[in-house]
Design a protein around this motif. Structure first.
Motif, PDB file in Angstrom:
ATOM      1  N   GLY A   1       0.803  -1.213   0.000  1.00  0.00           N
ATOM      2  CA  GLY A   1       0.000   0.000   0.000  1.00  0.00           C
ATOM      3  C   GLY A   1       0.834   1.259   0.000  1.00  0.00           C
ATOM      4  N   LEU A   2       1.939   1.240   0.728  1.00  0.00           N
ATOM      5  CA  LEU A   2       2.849   2.386   0.770  1.00  0.00           C
ATOM      6  C   LEU A   2       3.443   2.652  -0.606  1.00  0.00           C
ATOM      7  N   ARG A   3       3.919   1.619  -1.261  1.00  0.00           N
ATOM      8  CA  ARG A   3       4.603   1.773  -2.539  1.00  0.00           C
ATOM      9  C   ARG A   3       3.653   2.118  -3.678  1.00  0.00           C
ATOM     10  N   HIS A   4       2.343   1.932  -3.447  1.00  0.00           N
ATOM     11  CA  HIS A   4       1.349   2.257  -4.473  1.00  0.00           C
ATOM     12  C   HIS A   4       0.559   3.522  -4.137  1.00  0.00           C
ATOM     13  N   GLY A   5       1.029   4.283  -3.146  1.00  0.00           N
ATOM     14  CA  GLY A   5       0.382   5.554  -2.852  1.00  0.00           C
ATOM     15  C   GLY A   5      -0.914   5.449  -2.083  1.00  0.00           C
ATOM     16  N   GLU A   6      -1.261   4.257  -1.592  1.00  0.00           N
ATOM     17  CA  GLU A   6      -2.499   4.080  -0.842  1.00  0.00           C
ATOM     18  C   GLU A   6      -2.299   4.382   0.643  1.00  0.00           C
ATOM     19  N   ILE A   7      -1.054   4.353   1.098  1.00  0.00           N
ATOM     20  CA  ILE A   7      -0.696   4.635   2.486  1.00  0.00           C
ATOM     21  C   ILE A   7       0.396   5.697   2.465  1.00  0.00           C
ATOM     22  N   ASP A   8       0.312   6.663   3.380  1.00  0.00           N
ATOM     23  CA  ASP A   8       1.300   7.746   3.405  1.00  0.00           C
ATOM     24  C   ASP A   8       2.595   7.316   4.084  1.00  0.00           C
ATOM     25  N   PHE A   9       2.489   6.613   5.206  1.00  0.00           N
ATOM     26  CA  PHE A   9       3.686   6.067   5.849  1.00  0.00           C
ATOM     27  C   PHE A   9       3.286   4.930   6.774  1.00  0.00           C
ATOM     28  N   ILE A  10       4.269   4.115   7.138  1.00  0.00           N
ATOM     29  CA  ILE A  10       4.070   2.989   8.057  1.00  0.00           C
ATOM     30  C   ILE A  10       4.819   3.292   9.340  1.00  0.00           C
ATOM     31  N   ILE A  11       4.218   2.954  10.478  1.00  0.00           N
ATOM     32  CA  ILE A  11       4.914   3.089  11.745  1.00  0.00           C
ATOM     33  C   ILE A  11       4.913   1.734  12.445  1.00  0.00           C
ATOM     34  N   GLY A  12       6.084   1.341  12.930  1.00  0.00           N
ATOM     35  CA  GLY A  12       6.226   0.050  13.607  1.00  0.00           C
ATOM     36  C   GLY A  12       7.667  -0.397  13.574  1.00  0.00           C
ATOM     37  N   ALA A  13       7.882  -1.686  13.823  1.00  0.00           N
ATOM     38  CA  ALA A  13       9.234  -2.239  13.827  1.00  0.00           C
ATOM     39  C   ALA A  13       9.867  -2.110  12.443  1.00  0.00           C
ATOM     40  N   LEU A  14      11.095  -1.589  12.400  1.00  0.00           N
ATOM     41  CA  LEU A  14      11.806  -1.422  11.138  1.00  0.00           C
ATOM     42  C   LEU A  14      12.450  -2.733  10.706  1.00  0.00           C
TER      43      LEU A  14
ATOM     44  N   LYS B   1       7.148  13.683  -0.341  1.00  0.00           N
ATOM     45  CA  LYS B   1       7.177  15.062   0.146  1.00  0.00           C
ATOM     46  C   LYS B   1       5.910  15.299   0.952  1.00  0.00           C
ATOM     47  N   PRO B   2       5.983  15.231   2.283  1.00  0.00           N
ATOM     48  CA  PRO B   2       4.770  15.348   3.101  1.00  0.00           C
ATOM     49  C   PRO B   2       4.178  16.743   3.069  1.00  0.00           C
ATOM     50  N   THR B   3       2.865  16.816   3.280  1.00  0.00           N
ATOM     51  CA  THR B   3       2.195  18.093   3.462  1.00  0.00           C
ATOM     52  C   THR B   3       2.481  18.594   4.882  1.00  0.00           C
ATOM     53  N   GLN B   4       2.022  19.792   5.186  1.00  0.00           N
ATOM     54  CA  GLN B   4       2.238  20.335   6.529  1.00  0.00           C
ATOM     55  C   GLN B   4       1.581  19.457   7.591  1.00  0.00           C
ATOM     56  N   SER B   5       0.383  18.984   7.330  1.00  0.00           N
ATOM     57  CA  SER B   5      -0.310  18.137   8.308  1.00  0.00           C
ATOM     58  C   SER B   5       0.410  16.812   8.499  1.00  0.00           C
ATOM     59  N   GLN B   6       0.894  16.231   7.416  1.00  0.00           N
ATOM     60  CA  GLN B   6       1.637  14.975   7.516  1.00  0.00           C
ATOM     61  C   GLN B   6       2.943  15.178   8.284  1.00  0.00           C
ATOM     62  N   SER B   7       3.618  16.286   7.994  1.00  0.00           N
ATOM     63  CA  SER B   7       4.866  16.586   8.707  1.00  0.00           C
ATOM     64  C   SER B   7       4.609  16.787  10.193  1.00  0.00           C
TER      65      SER B   7
END
Length: 390
Positions: free
Chosen positions: A226-239, A371-377
């Motif tokens: 989902g991340l690589r296809h633009g469906e998710i903005d970012f993932i948070i969790g174990a790297l 490139k995140p938006t202000q809200s994403q940042s």
């Protein structure tokens, strides 16, 4: 957004290979859709407004992504005898790309046509026009329906990324008008769901109540797709180590260590010291294979040359794990962050045994060119603050 580069409709029309009336109409339609002027018209030419400058950045990034998708589609072409293939990004239409995405999603022309609001014959014609324009085979009939070829899959991936860029552009334009229309999609792995992400979301919506946040749970590979296809903005969790693929990057928030936990009153919580043999005598509930925690669990017993405990219950559901842990003598290996509330309430306790070499990085995974938006940042900044407080 070629008006600024060429300074007028005539030169812009020549650049994009459209008639002057078509370019004028397209600009007017875009300005109506965005509800703001993009250009200042003067006797010396056309110049971008502040809003036009904002949107130009996203539009150019979207066009670059479409161009990349077309180039990758050509490079993955299996018809090696066809040596006359040329770049086709300037020849395709938005309807053709929408049809491509819809067919890829549904695997059926009728359902795809219904999704984008055209007739089935029209969609079939549009799909074939894309193949004719590109010189590539994009669709193949299988027993399951219509599938995208490898070149088509690359073009579809980068089309979704381009649409994500445009969505961010719309949000940035709204923000410039004082309207908070941001929608943030976060993919979450188990550890982040219990404290870090909830706190950051609460803090964000307190200062930006208009922001819409969608949280997507799931296995890591599904979230990565989902991340690589633009469906998710970012993932948070174990790297992951190493980084799973070259088009994503990881940003560490903090390092976490695992512990072994049981319900309060469990026999092992009464012992001053616990051995591996003690642990092996009890059943466990543990993460599924392929997760970082499960790897640490397996290695914990393998390093001691001991077989894994029997009667394992495997689950990535934190709700299920907590429930079973409280209602049985099962043990689990888990981050202290994920059971902090139960431990504070006295429902679970940590077993006194050291887990060496279980430190793991927890953080954020994004696309390399994101490139995140202000809200994403701001949400990412708040995630850092929540991590520090944890």
């Amino acid at each position: 957004m070629r008006g600024r580069e060429k300074g007028g409709i005539s030169a812009a029309a020549e650049t994009v290979r459209l008639s002057q009336p078509a370019v004028t109409q397209a600009i007017a339609k875009l300005e109506t859709t965005l509800d703001m002027p993009l250009f200042v018209r003067s006797s010396t030419g056309m110049f971008l407004t502040d809003g036009g400058t904002i949107f130009e950045r996203r539009a150019n990034r979207a066009l670059d992504l479409i161009r990349t998708g077309c180039s990758l589609a050509l490079s993955k072409n299996g018809r090696t005898k066809n040596a006359r293939l040329h770049p086709f990004d300037h020849l395709i239409t938005s309807t053709q790309l929408r049809a491509l995405l819809a067919v890829g999603e549904f695997g059926n022309y009728s359902l795809a046509a219904r999704r984008i609001g055209i007739s089935q014959p029209s969609l079939h014609r549009v799909a074939r026009e894309l193949e004719k324009t590109s010189g590539l085979d994009f669709y193949v009939k299988t027993a399951q329906g219509i599938e995208l070829t490898e070149p088509a899959q690359f073009l579809a991936q980068y089309t979704r990324l381009a649409l994500s860029e445009l969505r961010q552009g719309f949000e940035e334009l709204d923000a410039s008008k004082g309207i908070d229309s941001a929608r943030i999609v976060v993919g979450t792995l188990p550890l982040a769901r219990s404290f870090i992400l909830p706190k950051a979301i609460s803090d964000l919506t307190r200062v930006r109540p208009g922001v819409s946040i969608s949280v997507v749970d799931g296995p890591y590979n599904d979230l990565l797709h989902g991340l690589r296809h633009g469906e998710i903005d970012f993932i948070i969790g174990a790297l992951r180590d190493p980084v799973p693929i070259e088009d994503v990057e990881q940003q560490e928030l903090f390092r976490d260590r695992l512990g072994i936990y049981a319900r309060s009153g469990h026999p092992l919580t009464q012992k001053a010291s616990v051995t591996l043999a003690d642990l092996a005598r009890y059943p466990w509930i543990i993460s599924r294979e392929g997760t970082p925690t499960r790897s640490h669990f397996d290695q914990f017993f393998q390093r001691a040359d001991m077989p894994l405990p029997g009667q394992l219950v495997e689950s990535s559901s934190l709700v299920l794990l907590r429930g079973i842990l409280r209602q049985s003598d099962r043990l689990t290996m888990i981050s202290s962050h994920q059971v902090r509330e139960e431990e504070a309430l006295g429902q679970v306790r940590r077993i006194p045994i050291d887990l060496a070499n279980t430190e793991r990085p927890i953080g954020i995974t994004t696309r390399t060119d994101w490139k995140p938006t202000q809200s994403q940042s701001l949400l990412i900044q708040l995630l850092h603050e929540a991590s520090n407080s944890a």
